[in-house]
Design a protein around this motif. Sequence first.
Motif, PDB file in Angstrom:
ATOM      1  N   LYS A   2      34.988  37.303  38.596  1.00  0.00           N
ATOM      2  CA  LYS A   2      35.447  37.552  39.018  1.00  0.00           C
ATOM      3  C   LYS A   2      36.876  37.309  37.721  1.00  0.00           C
ATOM      4  CE  LYS A   2      35.089  37.677  44.172  1.00  0.00           C
ATOM      5  NZ  LYS A   2      35.262  36.396  44.987  1.00  0.00           N
ATOM      6  N   ILE A   3      38.079  38.513  37.952  1.00  0.00           N
ATOM      7  CA  ILE A   3      38.367  37.753  37.284  1.00  0.00           C
ATOM      8  C   ILE A   3      40.283  37.933  37.676  1.00  0.00           C
ATOM      9  CG2 ILE A   3      40.024  38.430  34.917  1.00  0.00           C
ATOM     10  CD1 ILE A   3      37.195  40.053  33.954  1.00  0.00           C
ATOM     11  N   ALA A   4      40.967  36.849  37.055  1.00  0.00           N
ATOM     12  CA  ALA A   4      42.240  36.654  38.307  1.00  0.00           C
ATOM     13  C   ALA A   4      43.201  37.358  36.920  1.00  0.00           C
ATOM     14  CB  ALA A   4      42.682  35.232  39.037  1.00  0.00           C
ATOM     15  N   VAL A   5      44.424  37.857  38.066  1.00  0.00           N
ATOM     16  CA  VAL A   5      45.502  38.441  36.880  1.00  0.00           C
ATOM     17  C   VAL A   5      46.885  38.198  37.185  1.00  0.00           C
ATOM     18  CG1 VAL A   5      46.550  40.530  35.329  1.00  0.00           C
ATOM     19  CG2 VAL A   5      43.938  40.288  35.512  1.00  0.00           C
ATOM     20  N   ALA A   6      47.335  37.030  36.657  1.00  0.00           N
ATOM     21  CA  ALA A   6      48.813  37.151  37.292  1.00  0.00           C
ATOM     22  C   ALA A   6      49.554  38.701  37.127  1.00  0.00           C
ATOM     23  CB  ALA A   6      49.317  35.979  36.792  1.00  0.00           C
ATOM     24  N   THR A   7      50.144  38.873  38.199  1.00  0.00           N
ATOM     25  CA  THR A   7      50.676  39.880  38.732  1.00  0.00           C
ATOM     26  C   THR A   7      52.162  39.971  39.510  1.00  0.00           C
ATOM     27  OG1 THR A   7      49.040  40.381  40.536  1.00  0.00           O
ATOM     28  CG2 THR A   7      48.487  41.427  38.182  1.00  0.00           C
ATOM     29  N   THR A   8      52.979  40.651  39.916  1.00  0.00           N
ATOM     30  CA  THR A   8      54.545  40.748  40.628  1.00  0.00           C
ATOM     31  C   THR A   8      53.316  41.497  42.313  1.00  0.00           C
ATOM     32  OG1 THR A   8      55.814  41.205  38.574  1.00  0.00           O
ATOM     33  CG2 THR A   8      56.335  41.014  40.474  1.00  0.00           C
ATOM     34  N   LYS A   9      53.326  43.007  41.657  1.00  0.00           N
ATOM     35  CA  LYS A   9      53.559  43.212  43.150  1.00  0.00           C
ATOM     36  C   LYS A   9      52.068  43.842  43.142  1.00  0.00           C
ATOM     37  CE  LYS A   9      57.040  46.895  42.640  1.00  0.00           C
ATOM     38  NZ  LYS A   9      57.324  47.672  43.022  1.00  0.00           N
ATOM     39  N   GLY A  10      50.975  43.261  42.004  1.00  0.00           N
ATOM     40  CA  GLY A  10      49.962  43.628  42.391  1.00  0.00           C
ATOM     41  C   GLY A  10      48.928  44.643  42.223  1.00  0.00           C
ATOM     42  N   GLY A  11      47.651  44.721  41.799  1.00  0.00           N
ATOM     43  CA  GLY A  11      47.446  45.733  41.953  1.00  0.00           C
ATOM     44  C   GLY A  11      46.395  46.503  40.521  1.00  0.00           C
ATOM     45  N   LEU A  12      45.792  47.773  39.789  1.00  0.00           N
ATOM     46  CA  LEU A  12      45.304  47.843  38.844  1.00  0.00           C
ATOM     47  C   LEU A  12      46.630  48.179  37.678  1.00  0.00           C
ATOM     48  CD1 LEU A  12      41.912  49.505  39.344  1.00  0.00           C
ATOM     49  CD2 LEU A  12      41.908  46.838  38.317  1.00  0.00           C
ATOM     50  N   GLU A  13      47.467  48.971  38.665  1.00  0.00           N
ATOM     51  CA  GLU A  13      48.251  49.696  37.599  1.00  0.00           C
ATOM     52  C   GLU A  13      49.583  48.978  37.163  1.00  0.00           C
ATOM     53  OE1 GLU A  13      47.928  51.734  35.874  1.00  0.00           O
ATOM     54  OE2 GLU A  13      46.442  52.274  37.275  1.00  0.00           O
ATOM     55  N   ASP A  14      49.907  47.478  38.054  1.00  0.00           N
ATOM     56  CA  ASP A  14      50.855  46.860  37.670  1.00  0.00           C
ATOM     57  C   ASP A  14      50.813  46.250  36.373  1.00  0.00           C
ATOM     58  OD1 ASP A  14      52.921  45.274  38.236  1.00  0.00           O
ATOM     59  OD2 ASP A  14      52.122  43.469  39.539  1.00  0.00           O
ATOM     60  N   GLU A  15      51.922  45.455  36.164  1.00  0.00           N
ATOM     61  CA  GLU A  15      51.646  44.684  34.682  1.00  0.00           C
ATOM     62  C   GLU A  15      51.013  43.014  34.747  1.00  0.00           C
ATOM     63  OE1 GLU A  15      54.804  45.398  32.463  1.00  0.00           O
ATOM     64  OE2 GLU A  15      54.665  47.095  31.616  1.00  0.00           O
ATOM     65  N   VAL A  16      51.112  42.601  33.992  1.00  0.00           N
ATOM     66  CA  VAL A  16      50.326  41.375  33.386  1.00  0.00           C
ATOM     67  C   VAL A  16      51.735  40.566  33.972  1.00  0.00           C
ATOM     68  CG1 VAL A  16      48.786  39.289  32.234  1.00  0.00           C
ATOM     69  CG2 VAL A  16      48.023  41.515  32.656  1.00  0.00           C
ATOM     70  N   SER A  17      51.784  39.613  34.270  1.00  0.00           N
ATOM     71  CA  SER A  17      53.186  38.994  34.549  1.00  0.00           C
ATOM     72  C   SER A  17      53.150  37.505  33.540  1.00  0.00           C
ATOM     73  CB  SER A  17      52.854  38.191  35.775  1.00  0.00           C
ATOM     74  OG  SER A  17      53.930  36.647  35.548  1.00  0.00           O
ATOM     75  N   PRO A  18      54.571  37.280  33.611  1.00  0.00           N
ATOM     76  CA  PRO A  18      54.333  36.562  31.859  1.00  0.00           C
ATOM     77  C   PRO A  18      54.410  35.347  32.248  1.00  0.00           C
ATOM     78  CG  PRO A  18      56.949  37.586  33.048  1.00  0.00           C
ATOM     79  CD  PRO A  18      55.682  38.092  33.479  1.00  0.00           C
ATOM     80  N   ILE A  19      53.891  34.585  33.306  1.00  0.00           N
ATOM     81  CA  ILE A  19      54.062  33.620  33.830  1.00  0.00           C
ATOM     82  C   ILE A  19      53.009  33.194  35.246  1.00  0.00           C
ATOM     83  CG2 ILE A  19      56.895  32.561  33.443  1.00  0.00           C
ATOM     84  CD1 ILE A  19      56.360  33.513  36.988  1.00  0.00           C
ATOM     85  N   PHE A  20      52.148  32.280  34.489  1.00  0.00           N
ATOM     86  CA  PHE A  20      50.799  31.952  35.571  1.00  0.00           C
ATOM     87  C   PHE A  20      51.329  31.865  37.144  1.00  0.00           C
ATOM     88  CE2 PHE A  20      48.043  29.304  37.306  1.00  0.00           C
ATOM     89  CZ  PHE A  20      46.502  30.352  37.803  1.00  0.00           C
ATOM     90  N   GLY A  21      52.026  30.019  36.596  1.00  0.00           N
ATOM     91  CA  GLY A  21      52.180  29.057  37.597  1.00  0.00           C
ATOM     92  C   GLY A  21      53.558  30.134  39.187  1.00  0.00           C
ATOM     93  N   ARG A  22      53.953  30.084  38.881  1.00  0.00           N
ATOM     94  CA  ARG A  22      54.869  30.390  39.885  1.00  0.00           C
ATOM     95  C   ARG A  22      55.073  32.580  39.639  1.00  0.00           C
ATOM     96  NH1 ARG A  22      57.969  26.916  41.758  1.00  0.00           N
ATOM     97  NH2 ARG A  22      57.902  24.993  40.642  1.00  0.00           N
ATOM     98  N   CYS A  23      54.024  33.251  39.669  1.00  0.00           N
ATOM     99  CA  CYS A  23      53.699  34.958  39.553  1.00  0.00           C
ATOM    100  C   CYS A  23      53.792  34.923  41.289  1.00  0.00           C
ATOM    101  CB  CYS A  23      53.246  35.532  38.853  1.00  0.00           C
ATOM    102  SG  CYS A  23      51.394  34.711  39.602  1.00  0.00           S
ATOM    103  N   GLN A  24      54.200  36.171  41.103  1.00  0.00           N
ATOM    104  CA  GLN A  24      54.372  36.772  43.022  1.00  0.00           C
ATOM    105  C   GLN A  24      53.166  36.970  43.518  1.00  0.00           C
ATOM    106  OE1 GLN A  24      57.260  36.448  45.071  1.00  0.00           O
ATOM    107  NE2 GLN A  24      58.185  35.457  42.877  1.00  0.00           N
ATOM    108  N   THR A  25      51.743  37.419  42.822  1.00  0.00           N
ATOM    109  CA  THR A  25      50.674  37.514  43.355  1.00  0.00           C
ATOM    110  C   THR A  25      49.343  37.738  42.000  1.00  0.00           C
ATOM    111  OG1 THR A  25      50.702  40.296  42.474  1.00  0.00           O
ATOM    112  CG2 THR A  25      51.369  39.413  44.838  1.00  0.00           C
TER     113      THR A  25
END
Length: 203
Positions: A2-25
């Motif tokens: 399993k790989i966790a990716v920091a995102t905003t809306k979430g999903g494969l098409e969402d962009e990787v969030s620039p922050i980890f701890g306070r990203c939305q999803t």
Amino acid sequence: MKIAVATTKGGLEDEVSPIFGRCQTYTMVEVDNKKIKDTKVMQNQYAGAAGGAGIQAAQLVISQGAKAVIAGNFGPNASMIFDQSGVEMVRTQGISVKEAVTKYLNKELASTPTPTQPIGAPQPGISPGYSPGMGRGMGRGGGMGRGRGGGGGRGMGRGMGAGGSDVCTCPNCRYTAPHVRGTPCFAIKCPQCGTPMRGTWCY
């Protein structure tokens, strides 16, 4: 795996969030044989936390079985938790989750063994004037002594003191996590049931 990716809306098409701890999803991607098998979007319940967001978010994704985490930047507290748990940190941003995971599987992205938060940047939840880790502390890690290194006031429990718990434990479900020096266990909520954690000398 399993790989966790920091995102905003979430999903494969969402962009990787620039922050980890306070990203939305967090988009949890399950891979097998270098192929994406399943994805799950998980809300980051600690995105708006007053303090300790990085620690609690790191514990959250670890509890989901993540062996690698992808984000634009990692703070020092989250980095410590991942390092102690053997979870690989991978830094990238501005690309989709699918592209980031594919690049990681093809070894096109290098791991990041150290925090990427800018040096001197304030840590969430720590007010100016406190010394996060140089306090003498009364008793065993009580942290009520004077702060050295710029923290002119009292440490209010943030000093490292004479001791400190090695493990923070949830009194409700018995979930355990490595204790991060400078952050009282009671300031961290259990990622499984939300109960404040406890440590032997973390009060």
